[in-house]
Design an enzyme around this catalytic site. Structure first.
Site, PDB file in Angstrom:
ATOM      1  N   SER A   1     -96.051  22.929  -6.979  1.00 52.48           N
ATOM      2  CA  SER A   1     -94.937  22.615  -5.970  1.00 52.48           C
ATOM      3  C   SER A   1     -95.535  21.540  -4.722  1.00 52.48           C
ATOM      4  O   SER A   1     -94.526  21.285  -4.143  1.00 52.48           O
ATOM      5  CB  SER A   1     -94.119  23.918  -5.541  1.00 52.48           C
TER       6      SER A   1
ATOM      7  N   LYS B   1     -96.284  25.980   1.550  1.00 45.06           N
ATOM      8  CA  LYS B   1     -95.127  24.981   1.520  1.00 45.06           C
ATOM      9  C   LYS B   1     -95.203  24.405   2.968  1.00 45.06           C
ATOM     10  O   LYS B   1     -95.929  24.671   3.789  1.00 45.06           O
ATOM     11  CB  LYS B   1     -93.625  25.836   1.166  1.00 45.06           C
TER      12      LYS B   1
END
Length: 204
Positions: free
Chosen positions: A126, A164
């Site tokens: 991701s 993230k």
């Protein structure tokens, strides 16, 4: 001691990489640096250098090439061994791993003199748009806060950790993946474990 021009080039390249980075190059990197496409040819030259007492290798470990006659040792960077704490997902959150698996020799200048630096292995894709790939090891400086847009390792209230990009918004925190196919994680509460300040990738 007489060695060939190619062996001298290989020896000098290994020495310069150790001085600059704190760890030796891979066989592939050596081949690319001196214009050898065959890894077996590189291994042959390394065996000759080892036979002449210029290097020492450990066949059980990758990148385990030690310079035995390193000149100007004062120029060699100091190395700090930082803990590799475990895996952290770059996809779906996983439970944080706190046990130390192993240590990584990081050049001291990359740690900026700090002792609160650790490594985590990335599991997932991701963060690929930020250049962080599955299997990379990210270098993390322990911090409890972050500025919007910084890449962090964060823990949710469910004791799950993830890597993230961090954003604090009006009513929630947003942990944004760097992958157009994935949705952000929205949280009411989040704990910052640290900021990602670098990464290590094994390209073998």
């Amino acid at each position: 001691m007489k060695i060939s021009k190619r062996q001298q080039d290989i020896y000098e390249f290994i020495k310069s990489e150790v001085k600059e980075k704190g760890y030796p190059p891979s066989v592939r990197e050596i081949g690319e640096a001196v214009g050898l496409a065959s890894s077996s040819t590189v291994h042959g030259h390394l065996a000759r250098l080892e036979g002449k007492g210029l290097i020492r290798r450990d066949p059980t470990k990758p990148r385990a090439i030690e310079i035995l006659s390193l000149e100007d040792e004062a120029e060699t960077p100091n190395v700090v061994n930082i803990p590799i704490i475990g895996k952290v997902t770059a996809g779906m959150p996983i439970t944080a791993i706190e046990n130390i698996d192993e240590y990584f020799p990081l050049p001291e200048y990359m740690a900026a003199g700090e002792t609160n630096v650790f490594m985590l292995e990335i599991d997932g894709e991701s963060m690929i748009n930020a250049g962080i790939l599955d299997g990379d090891k990210v270098i993390v400086r322990q911090e409890s806060s972050a500025i919007n847009g910084e890449i962090v390792v964060a823990m949710t209230d469910e004791n799950e950790a993830t890597c993230k990009r961090f954003y604090k918004e009006a009513n929630h925190f947003r942990l944004q993946p760097e992958n157009d196919a994935l949705e952000p994680i929205l949280l009411n509460n989040v704990t910052i474990l640290g900021k990602v300040i670098g990464l290590y990738r094994d390209i073998r």
